[in-house]
Design a protein around this motif. Structure first.
Motif, mmCIF file in Angstrom:
data_model
loop_
_atom_site.group_PDB
_atom_site.id
_atom_site.type_symbol
_atom_site.label_atom_id
_atom_site.label_comp_id
_atom_site.label_asym_id
_atom_site.label_seq_id
_atom_site.Cartn_x
_atom_site.Cartn_y
_atom_site.Cartn_z
ATOM 1 N N SER A 1 0.830 -1.193 -0.043
ATOM 2 C CA SER A 1 0.093 -0.033 0.151
ATOM 3 C C SER A 1 1.008 1.108 -0.022
ATOM 4 N N LEU A 2 0.210 2.500 -0.667
ATOM 5 C CA LEU A 2 0.949 3.632 -0.836
ATOM 6 C C LEU A 2 -0.249 4.503 -0.259
ATOM 7 N N LYS A 3 0.093 5.721 0.012
ATOM 8 C CA LYS A 3 -0.897 6.850 0.257
ATOM 9 C C LYS A 3 -0.504 8.114 -0.480
ATOM 10 N N LEU A 4 -0.942 8.617 -1.247
ATOM 11 C CA LEU A 4 -0.236 9.848 -2.168
ATOM 12 C C LEU A 4 -0.952 11.019 -1.486
ATOM 13 N N SER A 5 -0.444 12.124 -1.307
ATOM 14 C CA SER A 5 -0.815 13.255 -0.874
ATOM 15 C C SER A 5 -0.619 14.276 -1.703
ATOM 16 N N CYS A 6 -1.606 15.291 -1.622
ATOM 17 C CA CYS A 6 -1.315 16.569 -2.600
ATOM 18 C C CYS A 6 -1.871 17.592 -1.897
ATOM 19 N N THR A 7 -1.080 18.652 -1.768
ATOM 20 C CA THR A 7 -1.551 19.824 -1.018
ATOM 21 C C THR A 7 -1.624 20.937 -1.627
ATOM 22 N N ALA A 8 -2.631 21.980 -1.407
ATOM 23 C CA ALA A 8 -2.803 23.071 -2.483
ATOM 24 C C ALA A 8 -2.373 24.348 -1.734
ATOM 25 N N SER A 9 -2.315 25.310 -2.544
ATOM 26 C CA SER A 9 -2.205 26.675 -2.137
ATOM 27 C C SER A 9 -2.804 27.477 -3.283
ATOM 28 N N GLY A 10 -3.721 28.555 -2.724
ATOM 29 C CA GLY A 10 -4.304 29.516 -3.474
ATOM 30 C C GLY A 10 -5.862 28.964 -3.843
ATOM 31 N N PHE A 11 -6.091 27.984 -3.633
ATOM 32 C CA PHE A 11 -7.492 27.542 -3.724
ATOM 33 C C PHE A 11 -8.021 26.369 -2.642
ATOM 34 N N ALA A 12 -9.249 26.276 -2.449
ATOM 35 C CA ALA A 12 -9.622 25.094 -1.573
ATOM 36 C C ALA A 12 -10.125 23.839 -2.572
ATOM 37 N N PHE A 13 -9.594 22.442 -2.128
ATOM 38 C CA PHE A 13 -10.073 21.509 -2.875
ATOM 39 C C PHE A 13 -11.675 21.238 -2.965
ATOM 40 N N ASP A 14 -12.081 21.478 -2.017
ATOM 41 C CA ASP A 14 -13.640 21.231 -2.003
ATOM 42 C C ASP A 14 -14.583 22.188 -2.878
ATOM 43 N N ASP A 15 -13.898 23.226 -3.414
ATOM 44 C CA ASP A 15 -14.441 24.078 -4.217
ATOM 45 C C ASP A 15 -14.596 23.621 -5.757
ATOM 46 N N TRP A 16 -13.678 22.851 -5.919
ATOM 47 C CA TRP A 16 -13.380 22.250 -7.373
ATOM 48 C C TRP A 16 -13.443 20.783 -7.469
ATOM 49 N N ALA A 17 -13.720 20.530 -8.778
ATOM 50 C CA ALA A 17 -13.461 19.140 -9.276
ATOM 51 C C ALA A 17 -11.996 18.720 -9.230
ATOM 52 N N VAL A 18 -11.579 17.766 -8.428
ATOM 53 C CA VAL A 18 -10.198 17.210 -8.411
ATOM 54 C C VAL A 18 -10.044 16.005 -8.754
ATOM 55 N N GLY A 19 -8.688 15.531 -8.981
ATOM 56 C CA GLY A 19 -8.495 13.915 -9.499
ATOM 57 C C GLY A 19 -6.867 13.678 -9.577
ATOM 58 N N TRP A 20 -6.758 12.554 -9.424
ATOM 59 C CA TRP A 20 -5.521 11.940 -9.850
ATOM 60 C C TRP A 20 -5.410 11.153 -11.086
ATOM 61 N N PHE A 21 -4.143 11.475 -12.002
ATOM 62 C CA PHE A 21 -4.088 10.796 -13.160
ATOM 63 C C PHE A 21 -2.652 10.080 -12.945
ATOM 64 N N ARG A 22 -2.412 9.026 -13.949
ATOM 65 C CA ARG A 22 -0.991 8.450 -13.973
ATOM 66 C C ARG A 22 -0.762 8.384 -15.668
ATOM 67 N N GLN A 23 0.712 8.158 -15.585
ATOM 68 C CA GLN A 23 1.042 8.025 -16.938
ATOM 69 C C GLN A 23 2.487 7.282 -16.759
ATOM 70 N N THR A 24 2.699 6.522 -17.934
ATOM 71 C CA THR A 24 3.788 5.827 -18.148
ATOM 72 C C THR A 24 4.469 6.083 -19.716
ATOM 73 N N PRO A 25 5.669 5.763 -19.904
ATOM 74 C CA PRO A 25 6.158 6.138 -21.140
ATOM 75 C C PRO A 25 5.401 5.410 -22.293
ATOM 76 N N GLU A 26 4.777 4.389 -21.902
ATOM 77 C CA GLU A 26 4.112 3.491 -23.072
ATOM 78 C C GLU A 26 2.781 3.887 -23.259
ATOM 79 N N LYS A 27 2.040 4.757 -22.253
ATOM 80 C CA LYS A 27 0.517 4.934 -22.094
ATOM 81 C C LYS A 27 0.619 6.430 -22.214
ATOM 82 N N GLU A 28 -0.748 6.884 -22.706
ATOM 83 C CA GLU A 28 -1.125 8.377 -22.410
ATOM 84 C C GLU A 28 -1.808 8.496 -20.839
ATOM 85 N N ARG A 29 -1.519 9.735 -20.687
ATOM 86 C CA ARG A 29 -2.060 10.066 -19.130
ATOM 87 C C ARG A 29 -3.465 9.732 -18.999
ATOM 88 N N GLU A 30 -3.807 8.772 -17.911
ATOM 89 C CA GLU A 30 -5.017 8.503 -17.860
ATOM 90 C C GLU A 30 -5.556 8.689 -16.491
#
Length: 130
Positions: A17-46
């Motif tokens: 298991s791993l837990k990724l974190s993402c801190t924000a400055s300049g805006f509040a996360f709950d005011d906007w749609a947010v997401g996690w994406f991933r990318q490898t050299p072989e695939k487009e960002r998904e």
């Protein structure tokens, strides 16, 4: 200035298991749609997961359903991605992102598109060894 800072990636064995974190400055996360994406050299960002607190929309890529959980800690203004039962195919650079809009209603029909997001973190590498 609106910024995102992702962290928490690393090397883990299959099933771990791993837990990724993402801190924000300049805006509040709950005011906007947010997401996690991933990318490898072989695939487009998904899209891995998306969350809109405005309309309570949640999206999970079929490949991660039941294993990953997206959440927001509003007090810390931090976005998380809890990743369990990791597989080698989860190996990728993972990015957090802020949506240009507030809603996630289209995710019932289509996955979040990277073009819907206007602010990106720098990426954190997740490597799952077999």
């Amino acid at each position: 200035e609106v910024q995102l800072q992702a962290s928490g990636g690393g090397l883990v064995q299959t099933g771990g298991s791993l837990k990724l974190s993402c801190t924000a400055s300049g805006f509040a996360f709950d005011d906007w749609a947010v997401g996690w994406f991933r990318q490898t050299p072989e695939k487009e960002r998904e899209a891995v997961s998306g969350l809109s607190s405005t309309d309570n929309s949640i999206y999970y890529n079929e490949a991660v359903k039941g294993r990953f959980t997206i959440s927001i800690d509003n007090a810390k203004n931090t976005l998380y991605l809890q990743m369990n039962s990791l597989k080698p195919e989860d190996t990728a650079v993972h990015y957090c992102a802020k949506g240009a809009g507030r809603l996630g209603s289209t995710w019932r029909l289509l996955p979040p598109l990277w073009s819907e997001f206007d602010v990106w973190g720098q990426g954190t590498l997740v490597t799952v060894s077999s």
